[in-house]
Design an enzyme around this catalytic site. Structure first.
Site, PDB file in Angstrom:
ATOM      1  N   CYS A  79       0.021   8.855   1.702  1.00 38.96           N
ATOM      2  CA  CYS A  79       0.372   9.475   2.982  1.00 38.96           C
ATOM      3  C   CYS A  79      -0.906   9.899   3.731  1.00 38.96           C
ATOM      4  CB  CYS A  79       1.331  10.643   2.757  1.00 38.96           C
ATOM      5  SG  CYS A  79       2.367  10.984   4.182  1.00 38.96           S
ATOM      6  N   HIS A 116       5.725   8.660  -0.392  1.00 38.05           N
ATOM      7  CA  HIS A 116       5.404   9.508  -1.552  1.00 38.05           C
ATOM      8  C   HIS A 116       5.962   8.893  -2.835  1.00 38.05           C
ATOM      9  CE1 HIS A 116       3.616  13.018   0.431  1.00 38.05           C
ATOM     10  NE2 HIS A 116       4.384  12.697   1.451  1.00 38.05           N
ATOM     11  N   GLU A 154       5.467   9.877  -5.772  1.00 37.79           N
ATOM     12  CA  GLU A 154       5.664  10.891  -6.812  1.00 37.79           C
ATOM     13  C   GLU A 154       7.054  11.520  -6.793  1.00 37.79           C
ATOM     14  OE1 GLU A 154       3.739  13.120  -3.298  1.00 37.79           O
ATOM     15  OE2 GLU A 154       3.768  11.097  -4.152  1.00 37.79           O
TER      16      GLU A 154
END
Length: 525
Positions: free
Chosen positions: A86, A181, A183
């Site tokens: 990002c 993202h 994660e």
């Protein structure tokens, strides 16, 4: 010779994203050690850490604004793979000669990206196929700015209709950028992408496992304390319990645990802690019955922060007195974990908003002349629980709902009295017991009872009574930063209320808290 479990390592540079610690936890889940550092580290610090790869986190700033954070130039000259996430992708693009612009079309939430080019980062990874047979990935976006021109040597790996460069890559230099993202669990294949980067591209070995972490911690404790004795404040919470088990494995009877019963614990908690650690595991435990001392100090005080400070101060006094009786003790052990260390470092450098100081870091009396042993300081909470299981601690203890450091001192609203604590303990035990019976305990993130310093009229048989009110609180949350109140079944709440009013003499009314966070906090005080 014990294997060096820190040998393969990833450096994560933090640009301020709320998800940065999650990136680190995901890397650890892959079995690879990593550390989280502020974005403005020096070349010497990076060289000293000697990472196998670097991840640049997301962040709330705009790369298009003057003075916004940038990665140290050395990151791109270190000769190791780099993954920008990002904001991390945007600063990588700008620093290497690409272009980033603000966008009116802010992308937030679910998106589907189409893979255009084969890349080591997404090799054999897909969620679906497009009408033309191109791989599609379900991802979680959260950005306003976007890359509008990628640097020389990069190619477009994936895009969406509104984000032409959702993934970019320079395969030769092993630089990768993702505008989403990986994660978060909403990016369905995110962990596989991180695995591609950490294990395949950075060629890290999965050395970071619970069994190896325990062996490493035991060796380090022995090396640090030698033949000295260690003292530990054992509360029965996850961190101090796992610390106690690690130390006991490392130095045996040279560990003394001090268990301070402050009168603010849950029902039968003191007996359970003494039985588990003393009788079952054979630890040396000094049991200090200090209920009267704590309650006397708290008498007349109704302000929440003042109550916290009194409880903290008296604990340190009591613990200090016991430590001074142990003449041979040279070391103090604490259950400090990695997020405490990160939070304290951020607080010291002014790079993060700190909500409240942590009791484990900087809370020691200045005159205490003991060395500090912190065997959990590299571990996240989920890792602490995993090694606790490996050390033989019971699951239901390690995965119990959080309990505040000041205990019932902040769950009895207003002035704390023994009578109020006793009523609250019994009411809370009924609530928790019923949650277990209904198989709801693990479906909520935290549940507890609060004692309200107000009386309410009730009817029992032919008589009226004028007794105390308690509130039930149950929330669902992922990170405890925000939370929803738990929609527990009405018949369940009715059953709990009935039992409390009938079985706990002194309580006439039970209410249920339906406030989210924000605006309310999870605890009432």
């Amino acid at each position: 010779m014990t294997q060096n479990i820190h040998q393969h390592r990833i450096l994560i540079l933090d640009f301020g994203s709320q998800y940065t610690q999650l990136v680190a936890r995901r890397v650890r889940e892959l079995g690879v050690y990593c550390e989280l550092w502020a974005w403005d580290v020096t070349e010497a610090q990076i060289r000293g850490f000697n990472p196998n790869g670097i991840i640049l986190s997301g962040g709330p700033e705009s790369t298009t604004e003057f003075g916004s954070p940038r990665a140290p130039e050395y990151v791109f000259n270190a000769g190791v793979p780099v993954l920008g996430v990002c904001y991390g992708m945007q600063t990588m693009a700008m620093q290497l000669g690409g272009h980033v612009e603000g966008s009116n079309e802010r992308e937030f939430g679910y998106a589907q990206v189409e893979v255009k080019t084969n890349s080591a980062l997404v090799r054999d990874i897909q969620d679906a196929l497009s009408a033309t047979g191109a791989p599609l990935l379900d991802v979680w976006m959260s950005h306003g700015d976007k890359v509008t021109a990628i640097p020389e040597g990069f190619e477009t790996v994936a895009s969406t209709d509104t984000c032409p460069f959702a993934i970019m890559a320079n395969e030769e230099k092993r630089f990768y950028g993702v505008q989403f993202h990986p994660e978060v669990t909403h990016t369905r294949q995110g962990q596989r992408m991180l695995e591609r980067f950490v294990l395949d591209i950075c060629q890290c070995e999965a050395l970071w496992t619970p069994a190896k972490i325990i062996d490493d911690a035991v060796n380090r404790i022995r090396e640090q304390v030698g033949n000295d004795s260690v003292i530990l404040g054992l509360s029965g919470g996850v961190d101090s319990s796992v610390t106690a088990m690690l130390l006991h494995r490392a130095i045996g009877d040279r560990l003394t645990c001090v268990f301070v019963d402050n009168g603010l614990l849950r029902l039968n908690e003191a007996d359970q802690v003494l039985e588990m650690f003393g009788d079952n595991f054979g630890l040396n435990i000094v049991h200090v019955a200090a209920e009267d001392r704590f309650l006397n100090e708290l008498a007349g005080e109704d302000e929440p922060e003042a109550k916290r400070k009194i409880i903290g101060r008296v604990f340190v006094e009591v613990f200090d007195e016991e430590a001074n009786k142990q003449a041979e003790v040279k070391w103090l052990a604490q259950g400090t974990i990695y997020p405490d260390v990160i939070e304290s470092a951020a607080s010291a450098t002014g790079k993060a908003h700190v909500i409240k100081s942590h009791h484990n870091v900087g809370g020691l009396p200045k005159e205490m002349k003991l060395g500090l042993v912190e065997p959990l300081k590299e571990l996240f909470k989920d890792e602490v629980r995993k090694i606790g299981l490996e050390l033989g601690l019971p699951y239901n203890m390690l995965y119990r709902h959080p309990f505040p450091g000041p205990g019932l001192g902040v769950r009895v609203l207003g002035e704390v009295k023994k009578e109020y604590c006793d009523l609250l303990r019994r009411a809370d035990a009924i609530f928790i017991e019923e949650l277990h019976k209904a198989d709801l305990y693990n479906k909520v993130s935290q549940a507890f009872t609060v004692f309200l310093p107000v009386r309410s009229v009730g009817v029992m048989g032919d008589g009226r009574k004028y007794d105390w009110v308690v509130a039930l609180r149950a929330v669902e949350t992922i990170d405890f930063m925000t939370a929803h109140w738990a929609h527990l079944p009405y018949d369940f709440l009715g059953r709990v209320s009935n039992r409390i009013i009938n079985e706990v003499d002194g309580i006439s009314r039970v209410v249920y808290d339906v406030s989210g966070k924000p605006p309310a906090t999870i605890e009432w005080e």
